[in-house]
Motif scaffolding. Sequence first.
Motif, short mmCIF file in Angstrom:
data_model
loop_
_atom_site.label_atom_id
_atom_site.label_comp_id
_atom_site.label_asym_id
_atom_site.label_seq_id
_atom_site.Cartn_x
_atom_site.Cartn_y
_atom_site.Cartn_z
N THR A 160 0.83 -1.21 0.00
CA THR A 160 0.00 0.00 0.00
C THR A 160 0.87 1.27 0.00
N PHE A 161 0.35 2.27 -0.65
CA PHE A 161 0.95 3.61 -0.64
C PHE A 161 -0.14 4.59 -0.27
N ASN A 162 0.08 5.36 0.76
CA ASN A 162 -0.89 6.40 1.10
C ASN A 162 -0.64 7.67 0.33
N LEU A 163 -1.70 8.41 0.12
CA LEU A 163 -1.62 9.63 -0.67
C LEU A 163 -0.79 10.73 -0.02
N ASP A 164 -0.96 10.88 1.30
CA ASP A 164 -0.41 12.12 1.88
C ASP A 164 -0.17 12.03 3.39
N GLU A 165 0.50 13.05 3.90
CA GLU A 165 0.75 13.17 5.35
C GLU A 165 1.08 14.63 5.65
N TYR A 166 0.79 15.04 6.87
CA TYR A 166 1.12 16.41 7.30
C TYR A 166 2.61 16.52 7.58
N VAL A 167 3.18 17.66 7.20
CA VAL A 167 4.60 17.92 7.48
C VAL A 167 4.75 18.37 8.93
N GLY A 168 5.72 17.78 9.60
CA GLY A 168 6.02 18.19 10.98
C GLY A 168 5.20 17.47 12.03
N LEU A 169 4.36 16.54 11.59
CA LEU A 169 3.53 15.82 12.56
C LEU A 169 4.17 14.46 12.84
N ASP A 170 4.42 14.21 14.12
CA ASP A 170 4.99 12.93 14.49
C ASP A 170 4.02 11.81 14.10
N PRO A 171 4.54 10.68 13.58
CA PRO A 171 3.64 9.59 13.22
C PRO A 171 2.73 9.17 14.38
N ALA A 172 3.21 9.37 15.60
CA ALA A 172 2.41 8.96 16.77
C ALA A 172 1.31 9.97 17.12
N HIS A 173 1.34 11.15 16.50
CA HIS A 173 0.31 12.15 16.78
C HIS A 173 -1.06 11.58 16.38
N PRO A 174 -2.06 11.73 17.21
CA PRO A 174 -3.36 11.11 16.91
C PRO A 174 -3.99 11.58 15.60
N ALA A 175 -3.63 12.80 15.12
CA ALA A 175 -4.23 13.28 13.87
C ALA A 175 -3.35 12.99 12.65
N SER A 176 -2.19 12.31 12.87
CA SER A 176 -1.34 12.01 11.71
C SER A 176 -2.03 10.94 10.87
N TYR A 177 -1.68 10.88 9.60
CA TYR A 177 -2.28 9.85 8.75
C TYR A 177 -1.66 8.49 9.03
N HIS A 178 -0.46 8.48 9.65
CA HIS A 178 0.09 7.21 10.13
C HIS A 178 -0.84 6.62 11.19
N SER A 179 -1.22 7.48 12.16
CA SER A 179 -2.13 7.00 13.22
C SER A 179 -3.47 6.60 12.64
N PHE A 180 -3.97 7.41 11.72
CA PHE A 180 -5.27 7.14 11.11
C PHE A 180 -5.29 5.75 10.47
N MET A 181 -4.25 5.47 9.69
CA MET A 181 -4.22 4.20 8.96
C MET A 181 -4.07 3.02 9.91
N GLU A 182 -3.23 3.19 10.92
CA GLU A 182 -3.01 2.11 11.89
C GLU A 182 -4.32 1.81 12.62
N GLU A 183 -4.95 2.88 13.09
CA GLU A 183 -6.17 2.75 13.89
C GLU A 183 -7.33 2.18 13.07
N ASN A 184 -7.50 2.69 11.85
CA ASN A 184 -8.71 2.37 11.09
C ASN A 184 -8.57 1.22 10.11
N LEU A 185 -7.32 0.79 9.85
CA LEU A 185 -7.16 -0.34 8.91
C LEU A 185 -6.05 -1.30 9.32
N PHE A 186 -4.82 -0.82 9.35
CA PHE A 186 -3.69 -1.75 9.39
C PHE A 186 -3.66 -2.66 10.61
N ARG A 187 -4.07 -2.13 11.78
CA ARG A 187 -3.97 -3.03 12.95
C ARG A 187 -5.04 -4.11 12.95
N HIS A 188 -5.97 -4.02 12.00
CA HIS A 188 -7.06 -5.01 11.94
C HIS A 188 -6.84 -6.06 10.85
#
Length: 256
Positions: free
Chosen positions: A59-87
């Motif tokens: 998978t390749f995601n479209l985008d991410e915010y600059v300067g946001l730690d992947p662990a930040h709850p609003a990062s797209y890293h967190s979004f993908m982990e929470e809503n798809l990848f961990r399941h």
Amino acid sequence: MEIIIQPTPAAATSVAARLLAGLIRKKPAAVLGLATGSTPLLLYRELIALQLNWRKLTTFNLDEYVGLDPAHPASYHSFMEENLFRHVNIAKKNVHIPDGMTRDVPKFCARYEKKIRAVGGVDLQVLGIGTVGHIGFNEPTSSLASRTRIKTLTAQTRRDNAKFFGQEEAVPYHVITMGIGTIMDARHCLLLAFGKKKARALAAALEGPISAMNPASVLQWHPKVTVCVDEEAASELSLRDYYRWAYDHKPGWQKI
Ligand code: GLP
């Protein structure tokens, strides 16, 4: 372009989920382009429920915010982990999301492009549309030939996404996004849009002139696009009766 209008977001999502599930079953090592935001949430929930085999998928995601730690709850890293990848049983090494913390943005972006090419390109790209007509974070006047790069968000997009940050001031100004040219290289694009808020941008994208002022309009130039929308998002499409009619009379072999 195939425009599929369904009564509700759930019904439109089910069509999209069938399309994705069909690809995953037919091509277990497929390359998916994934989106974030509120639009694909239901889609990811449905895909999780289908218990598909994600082991060989990339998978390749479209985008991410600059300067946001992947662990930040609003990062797209967190979004993908929470809503798809961990399941699902995806291999971590096959997951790619732009790194908003990279110290060398141009170098990172060039490498992201190279990685997409190295796996043979994206088979199916999931897209939402912003109220300004953006796809990924390609804001109005983005080059229609653009590649992965840094972009500055419009004031409207920062307002739209404030809900994920609690307050507008917390929304970053910069993002890394796949370019419009990058998105156009995908073999199949799947655009989802729900709700009245998207009706104007969607109508301009699907039925208006191709223009960098509405980046999603470039999809008119793509050879294979499926658009799954609910009635509200479709409400400003002038040919909506025709799209419904065409879908209802699809040849059996073309059914999703
Ligand atoms: C976001 C994303 C896009 C998304 C769009 C719509 O901020 N970067 O990929 O499709 O804007 O967002 P939403 O689905 O929350 O309406």
